[in-house]
Structures are given as structure tokens and as C-alpha cells.
Design a protein around this motif. Sequence first.
Motif: not given
Length: 251
Positions: A35-51, A72-84
Motif C-alpha cells: 500500500g502507499p507509503g510502505l517501505s519494501v525490501l526485495d531480496c534477489g531482485c534480478g533485473p528489477g521487473s518485480i520491484p 542484474q543490478v545495472e539492468r534493474a537501474k536502467a529499467a527504473a530510469s527508463q520507466r521514471g
Amino acid sequence: MSPEIYTPGHTENASDFMARRTLESHGAFFLPHLGPGLSVLDCGCGPGSIPLGIAARVAPGEVVGIDFAPSQVERAKAAASQRGHRNVQFDTGDAYSLPFESGRFDRVFSHALMEHLADPVTALRELCRTLRPGGVIGVCSPDWGGFILSPPSPELSRAVEAYMALQSRNGGDVSAGRKLALHLAAAGCEAIRTAARYECYPSLEFIGEYLAAQLERDGDARSAAVFRDWSRNKEGMFAQAWVSAVGSKPQ
């Protein structure tokens, strides 16, 4: 860092395979706990599509994705940047020794990780350490005891057994799904609830190549060829059982 070998590897095929997974397709069991405002850890996040899906659900809350593989971390960062997405960050880390203070997160999530760990209970204790009292943890793993593959053949059965043996040699547990609730209980969680579902892969050639590449990399060209030949069956099916477990950290 932990001594296990991550069986899927981080080839382009494996990364593309993981990147197809979304919160809605593979993390739906955890949606009621976001829900809005929660802090979440995703462990084993892979390329970032789920987090990234989690970040959209909990905004403006913070999401942190951790993976042991820098690629995988670099790919996840790129995906986050692309999606804003501005409320998610990714970094490398070890599930057995997380760089966070105790009680940092409201929620902890981990998908398709426990089956690759030699000591999942120790990892879950560490995940729960970062969870605030009363916080919720959700984990999900496949269970290879529930596979449905068609058309069946003795050769295909042997190829599946070869892959299972490979993952076991690498320190994983192909029966992790059925043990998740026990692992959470051993880690100190309470109010544990479990569920199971089947995933039918739409592309046999994609999953066939995914499995074949890992066996081939291990030197088992024969089993790899069986998976590739099987994957050309237009009437075939690959159905995998997934088990999810959700628990709470005691107050």
C-alpha cells in the motif's frame, strides 16, 4: 558472500527470462500486503521487473532491490530510469548479510531465491531482521515435484532429473517450495499462510533454451539436446508449480 552457484546464470537468455516476470504475474500473492507509503525490501531482485511493480504500488514509499549479481543490478537501474521510478533503488548485496539496520522495512519480499540457497533459514532470519515488528514477509519458490511436461518421454524425464541434480550440486533445493512455511517458522515468523499455483509457459522454445543452456554450460550436451528437441513440439506444455508463503514478524 554465500558459496552457492546460481544455476540459471546471468546470460542474456536467463536475464530476459527473469525480466518477463512482473508483480502481477509472479507476486500477486503479496499484493494485499502492499500500500502507499510502505517501505519494501526485495531480496534477489534480478533485473528489477518485480520491484518496479512494487514501487508503483507503494509510492511514495521506498523500495530497495538487492541482488548479488552486478549485471542484474545495472539492468534493474536502467529499467527504473527508463520507466521514471524515483522511489526505487538497486544495489548488490548478500542475502546472508544485508547492509541495513534492524527494523528498517515495513515489508520484505523475495521471489525465486530460496531454491538457490544452501541455508534458506539463515537467509530468512537475516531478511526478518530488517523487518519491523509486525511487518510482513512474502517469499515464493518453485517446487520441481509438481512439474507437468508434455509430450512425456523417458529421455525428457532424464533431462529434467539432470537439471535437478545440477541445481542440487550448486547448493540449491528443487523442493524448496513445499518447505517455505517451515523455513519461515524456523526463522521466527508467525501467522504463516501458504498458497500454490501453476505457471504454464507460453513459449516452449524459450524455456527449453533456458534449461538447455544451463545444462550445456555444465557439460551435459545430451540433456541440453533433449530439451531443445522437446521444445519444438507445438502441442507441448511446460507447467511449473509455485508455492508462496507469507508470515509476520512478532510484535
